[in-house]
Structures are given as structure tokens and as C-alpha cells.
Design a protein around this motif. Structure first.
Motif, PDB file in Angstrom:
ATOM      1  N   ALA A 102       0.834  -1.140   0.023  1.00  0.00           N
ATOM      2  CA  ALA A 102       0.096  -0.102   0.159  1.00  0.00           C
ATOM      3  C   ALA A 102       0.773   1.376   0.008  1.00  0.00           C
ATOM      4  CB  ALA A 102      -0.888  -0.060   1.479  1.00  0.00           C
ATOM      5  N   ARG A 103       2.115   1.127   0.119  1.00  0.00           N
ATOM      6  CA  ARG A 103       3.031   2.057   0.153  1.00  0.00           C
ATOM      7  C   ARG A 103       2.744   3.030   1.417  1.00  0.00           C
ATOM      8  NH1 ARG A 103       3.347   4.977  -5.576  1.00  0.00           N
ATOM      9  NH2 ARG A 103       1.957   3.424  -6.319  1.00  0.00           N
ATOM     10  N   ILE A 104       2.357   2.540   2.489  1.00  0.00           N
ATOM     11  CA  ILE A 104       2.465   3.143   3.827  1.00  0.00           C
ATOM     12  C   ILE A 104       3.615   2.806   4.694  1.00  0.00           C
ATOM     13  CG2 ILE A 104       1.069   3.441   5.844  1.00  0.00           C
ATOM     14  CD1 ILE A 104      -1.347   2.387   4.326  1.00  0.00           C
ATOM     15  N   PRO A 105       4.421   3.718   5.304  1.00  0.00           N
ATOM     16  CA  PRO A 105       5.557   3.344   5.778  1.00  0.00           C
ATOM     17  C   PRO A 105       5.216   2.786   7.251  1.00  0.00           C
ATOM     18  CG  PRO A 105       5.621   5.651   4.969  1.00  0.00           C
ATOM     19  CD  PRO A 105       4.359   5.217   4.792  1.00  0.00           C
ATOM     20  N   PRO A 106       5.826   1.622   7.643  1.00  0.00           N
ATOM     21  CA  PRO A 106       5.204   1.147   8.940  1.00  0.00           C
ATOM     22  C   PRO A 106       5.484   2.215  10.061  1.00  0.00           C
ATOM     23  CG  PRO A 106       6.372  -0.565   7.689  1.00  0.00           C
ATOM     24  CD  PRO A 106       6.451   0.820   6.837  1.00  0.00           C
ATOM     25  N   LEU A 107       6.620   3.027  10.109  1.00  0.00           N
ATOM     26  CA  LEU A 107       6.739   3.845  11.225  1.00  0.00           C
ATOM     27  C   LEU A 107       5.602   5.041  11.334  1.00  0.00           C
ATOM     28  CD1 LEU A 107      10.647   4.689  10.353  1.00  0.00           C
ATOM     29  CD2 LEU A 107       9.836   3.340  12.275  1.00  0.00           C
ATOM     30  N   LEU A 108       4.811   5.223  10.235  1.00  0.00           N
ATOM     31  CA  LEU A 108       3.763   5.951  10.626  1.00  0.00           C
ATOM     32  C   LEU A 108       2.826   5.497  11.661  1.00  0.00           C
ATOM     33  CD1 LEU A 108       2.853   7.245   7.084  1.00  0.00           C
ATOM     34  CD2 LEU A 108       4.450   8.594   8.669  1.00  0.00           C
ATOM     35  N   LEU A 109       2.755   4.157  11.776  1.00  0.00           N
ATOM     36  CA  LEU A 109       1.327   3.875  12.693  1.00  0.00           C
ATOM     37  C   LEU A 109       2.071   4.221  14.030  1.00  0.00           C
ATOM     38  CD1 LEU A 109       0.866   2.212  10.192  1.00  0.00           C
ATOM     39  CD2 LEU A 109       0.506  -0.010  11.718  1.00  0.00           C
ATOM     40  N   ALA A 110       3.285   4.671  14.280  1.00  0.00           N
ATOM     41  CA  ALA A 110       3.512   5.147  15.834  1.00  0.00           C
ATOM     42  C   ALA A 110       3.015   6.306  16.078  1.00  0.00           C
ATOM     43  CB  ALA A 110       4.881   4.748  16.230  1.00  0.00           C
ATOM     44  N   ASP A 111       2.719   7.354  15.149  1.00  0.00           N
ATOM     45  CA  ASP A 111       2.415   8.443  15.350  1.00  0.00           C
ATOM     46  C   ASP A 111       0.937   8.767  14.992  1.00  0.00           C
ATOM     47  OD1 ASP A 111       2.039  11.501  15.212  1.00  0.00           O
ATOM     48  OD2 ASP A 111       3.961  11.766  14.215  1.00  0.00           O
ATOM     49  N   ASP A 112       0.113   9.347  16.282  1.00  0.00           N
ATOM     50  CA  ASP A 112      -1.383   9.505  16.181  1.00  0.00           C
ATOM     51  C   ASP A 112      -1.812  10.453  15.064  1.00  0.00           C
ATOM     52  OD1 ASP A 112      -1.585   7.666  17.838  1.00  0.00           O
ATOM     53  OD2 ASP A 112      -1.885   8.884  19.838  1.00  0.00           O
ATOM     54  N   PHE A 156      -4.828   4.197   1.376  1.00  0.00           N
ATOM     55  CA  PHE A 156      -5.700   3.210   2.248  1.00  0.00           C
ATOM     56  C   PHE A 156      -6.468   2.088   1.495  1.00  0.00           C
ATOM     57  CE2 PHE A 156      -9.625   2.434   4.921  1.00  0.00           C
ATOM     58  CZ  PHE A 156      -9.100   2.257   5.906  1.00  0.00           C
ATOM     59  N   ALA A 157      -7.016   2.398   0.310  1.00  0.00           N
ATOM     60  CA  ALA A 157      -7.706   1.558  -0.522  1.00  0.00           C
ATOM     61  C   ALA A 157      -6.977   0.463  -0.757  1.00  0.00           C
ATOM     62  CB  ALA A 157      -8.332   2.140  -1.866  1.00  0.00           C
ATOM     63  N   ARG A 158      -5.826   0.703  -1.169  1.00  0.00           N
ATOM     64  CA  ARG A 158      -4.529  -0.422  -1.575  1.00  0.00           C
ATOM     65  C   ARG A 158      -4.610  -1.274  -0.449  1.00  0.00           C
ATOM     66  NH1 ARG A 158      -1.587   3.624  -4.590  1.00  0.00           N
ATOM     67  NH2 ARG A 158      -0.393   4.049  -2.823  1.00  0.00           N
ATOM     68  N   LEU A 159      -4.506  -0.775   0.660  1.00  0.00           N
ATOM     69  CA  LEU A 159      -4.125  -1.576   2.015  1.00  0.00           C
ATOM     70  C   LEU A 159      -5.587  -2.499   2.095  1.00  0.00           C
ATOM     71  CD1 LEU A 159      -2.727  -2.229   4.512  1.00  0.00           C
ATOM     72  CD2 LEU A 159      -3.975  -0.292   5.667  1.00  0.00           C
ATOM     73  N   VAL A 160      -6.584  -1.943   1.927  1.00  0.00           N
ATOM     74  CA  VAL A 160      -7.725  -2.725   2.234  1.00  0.00           C
ATOM     75  C   VAL A 160      -7.980  -3.928   1.216  1.00  0.00           C
ATOM     76  CG1 VAL A 160     -10.411  -2.484   2.337  1.00  0.00           C
ATOM     77  CG2 VAL A 160      -8.937  -0.912   3.372  1.00  0.00           C
ATOM     78  N   ARG A 161      -7.708  -3.513  -0.105  1.00  0.00           N
ATOM     79  CA  ARG A 161      -7.729  -4.517  -0.890  1.00  0.00           C
ATOM     80  C   ARG A 161      -6.591  -5.702  -0.686  1.00  0.00           C
ATOM     81  NH1 ARG A 161      -8.299  -0.170  -4.643  1.00  0.00           N
ATOM     82  NH2 ARG A 161      -6.054  -0.052  -5.227  1.00  0.00           N
TER      83      ARG A 161
END
Length: 357
Positions: free
Chosen positions: A27-37, A46-51
Motif C-alpha cells: 500500500a506504500r504506507i511507511p510502517p513507522l507512521l503507525l507510531a504517530d497518532d 488506504f484503498a490499496r491496503l484494504v484490497r
């Protein structure tokens, strides 16, 4: 979309013991982003992630329900609704379809009994907080998704956007509560007895205009696309302003060798948008205030979403992006982006594109 949505979408895969890092990379979402609210991702990410989650979980509820919803269930619900003469019948058939499955969402359409009463679409249970092992926060997001998908699917069925008169949610305001109004087109109410939305009852008699050919187009991206797609037309003043601002941002012009400030489209100011909507600036301010927002709030939201999308999807120079978004200096854009997402534009782009495989 907020990082809270990303975390919730991943929860089912994590419960199934799946490695979520490759999913984020696709999905081209950096995993590090998940740590920042404060972090956000573009609708496309997001659509790529859900698919991707649909494929690996083999579950249209992404592993968040009490039972697995097999791929194709949503499509069959849509096919069942296409044969209905009007929207009311189609929504009732769709809700009844899902009630056939144990552990599925308990959706209901309630028609006002007296003249002038609105119709209500409600989530009575299923996939709510604490169901299927969800935490309260994850259950709240799933409830939000169900309401969004219903609202946008209903609009698709009749080829029109259905304005909601109100929307309420049976949980406290989440950290991203300010995003609910642009998603649903009306100010939300939290802490309500149940999750539901009201709309004019006349929409129930609108004919279903879609067919199997148009359904095939919808199903290429559904239901993920229904979470991230735009609405069908605009009705509220805030939506019209957002549409005008977004359209201006994505219209490029000017000679490539001209001054930097002229190489890209300029974000219009309130008087220009007011003229485009054929109202005075004072009237536009007043109408936006009546809808619980302001031109500056909408401008900031459009800037933020366009910045996230541009950095995630393209190679537009950051300096040019800053100018296109209306910032007089690069440093002002960097400060704003850090405030929006918790990171810098350069770091966001680097982390996003490093995920490509």
C-alpha cells in the motif's frame, strides 16, 4: 484517512497471525507512521491496503467479525439489490441479506410512520465494540465504515448523493472526530444511544438506476473504494467549497520556464470561491458557519489531504507542492505538514516510496 483507520484495518490480520509489514509495503504506507497518532495516509494508500487485506484474509470484514465473510458476499448483496424498483426496497433487501449470516452486521431501515418524518438507517449490532474480539476503538471504526459504505452505496444505486440530516454514533468522540463531518456531510453527534443516520424519506422512492454492467465497474474497487471515494454531487456549502479548492489544486497551468509562483495553479481565496458559487463573501462565511465550519478549516483540510496524496503518489518537487498549496515559503509548508502528520514532507515521501517492492 487517519492512522487510526490503518491500525484498525490491520487488527484482523494481526489476530490471524499474518505479517502486516508486506501489506503496508504494497500500500506504500511507511510502517513507522503507525507510531504517530497525527499521521495520515491518502485515500489511494488506504484503498490499496484494504484490497491487500481482502486478499490475504479472504474475508470482506478483514478478520474483524465473529465469522469470516467470504469474498463475493458484498457482490451478491449488490446483485440482489439491483432488481429492486426503488431505494427503500433495495436497502431493506441488502440489510435482510446480511442478517442471514450469523455474526454479520445487524442493519435496519426504519421508515417514519407519520408524514414528514425522516427515514433512519441504524446499526443495531454486529461488528460493534468488543464483538469478534475487537477493542472498543476498533469497533467504533468498523461501525463508522459500515455507515459510510451504506451511505455511499445507497447514493450509487440511485445515481445521486443522499444528504444526511443527522448522524449519531454510540461511542465518545474519537481522536479524529473532526473528520466525521466531511465524511458524512453533517455535524456528528457522539455518545448517542445507538449508531444511526437520518435522511429525507422521499429518497426511499427514488428508482434504482444501476445495472449489472455498472455494478461490475463498482465491484472492481468495492467495498474499499466506497470508503475512500468522493460523493455523488455536492449539496452542502462546505462540500462545494472543498470541491472548488480541490479542483483548483489539481489544475496545473503556466509555462514551465515561467516564475515559480506561476508554474502551478494557485489556491483560490474566499472571495474567488464565493464568486464561483455566486454568493457574496459574507454570505459564504455565514453559510459555512451555519454548517459548523469555516473557509480556513476547509482550506487547511484540503491542503493537508492534497499534500499527503501528492507525496505518496507522485514525484512533484516539494518546493513546487508548497507553492501550489499556497505557502509563501517552504519552511511554512514544512511546519504545517509536521503539525498535520507529525513528520516532514521529505521524510514522509522517503518512507512511503521506500516501501515499494
Amino acid at each position: 484517512m487517519t492512522v487510526h483507520h490503518v491500525r484498525a484495518a490491520l487488527r484482523g490480520a494481526q489476530r490471524l497471525g499474518l505479517d502486516t509489514v508486506p501489506l503496508l509495503q504494497r500500500a506504500r504506507i511507511p510502517p513507522l507512521l503507525l507510531a504517530d497518532d497525527r499521521a495520515r495516509v491518502s485515500p489511494e494508500q488506504f484503498a490499496r491496503l484494504v484490497r491487500a487485506l481482502h486478499r490475504v484474509t479472504r474475508d470482506e470484514f478483514l478478520g474483524l467479525g465473529t465469522i469470516r465473510s467470504r469474498p463475493g458476499t458484498f457482490a451478491m448483496m449488490c446483485y440482489a439489490s439491483l432488481g429492486c424498483p426503488d431505494l427503500g426496497t433495495a436497502v431493506e433487501r441488502g440489510a435482510r441479506f446480511y442478517r442471514l449470516f450469523p455474526g454479520g452486521p445487524n442493519l435496519a431501515l426504519e421508515r417514519g410512520a407519520s408524514p414528514g418524518r425522516e427515514a433512519v438507517f441504524a446499526l443495531r449490532g454486529g461488528l460493534g465494540p468488543h464483538e469478534g474480539g475487537l477493542t472498543a476503538a476498533e469497533g467504533h471504526i468498523v461501525a463508522e465504515w459500515l455507515m459510510l459504505i451504506w451511505h455511499r452505496l445507497a447514493g450509487w444505486l440511485i445515481g445521486r448523493r443522499i444528504p444526511l440530516l443527522w448522524a449519531q454514533f454510540a461511542y465518545p468522540p474519537p481522536p479524529y472526530a473532526e473528520d466525521y463531518e466531511p465524511l458524512f456531510g453533517c455535524p456528528p453527534r457522539f455518545g448517542a444511544p445507538r449508531t444511526a443516520a437520518g435522511f429525507d424519506r422521499r429518497w426511499l422512492t427514488a428508482p434504482v438506476v444501476q445495472d449489472e454492467a455498472t455494478l461490475q465497474t463498482l465491484l472492481r474497487y468495492a467495498p474499499a473504494g466506497l470508503l475512500s471515494r468522493g460523493e455523488y454531487g455536492t449539496t452542502t456549502v462546505a462540500e462545494q467549497v472543498r470541491h472548488a479548492l480541490t479542483g483548483a489544486l489539481r489544475t496545473r497551468g503556466g509555462p514551465a520556464d515561467g516564475p515559480r509562483a506561476r508554474r502551478t495553479a494557485r489556491l483560490p481565496e474566499l472571495p474567488e470561491v464565493a464568486a464561483r458559487l455566486a454568493v457574496s463573501p459574507a454570505t459564504l462565511r455565514r453559510r459555512l458557519s451555519a454548517e459548523g465550519t469555516s473557509f480556513q478549516r476547509l482550506k487547511d483540510a484540503v491542503r493537508r489531504d492534497e499534500a499527503v496524496s501528492s507525496l505518496a503518489e507522485g514525484a512533484e518537487p516539494i518546493a513546487d507542492l508548497a507553492v501550489r498549496l499556497g505557502f509563501s515559503e517552504d519552511t511554512a509548508f514544512h511546519r504545517a505538514f509536521r503539525r498535520w502528520t507529525g513528520t516532514t514532507p521529505g521524510a514522509y515521501r522517503h518512507e512511503t516510496w521506500s516501501q515499494q517492492i
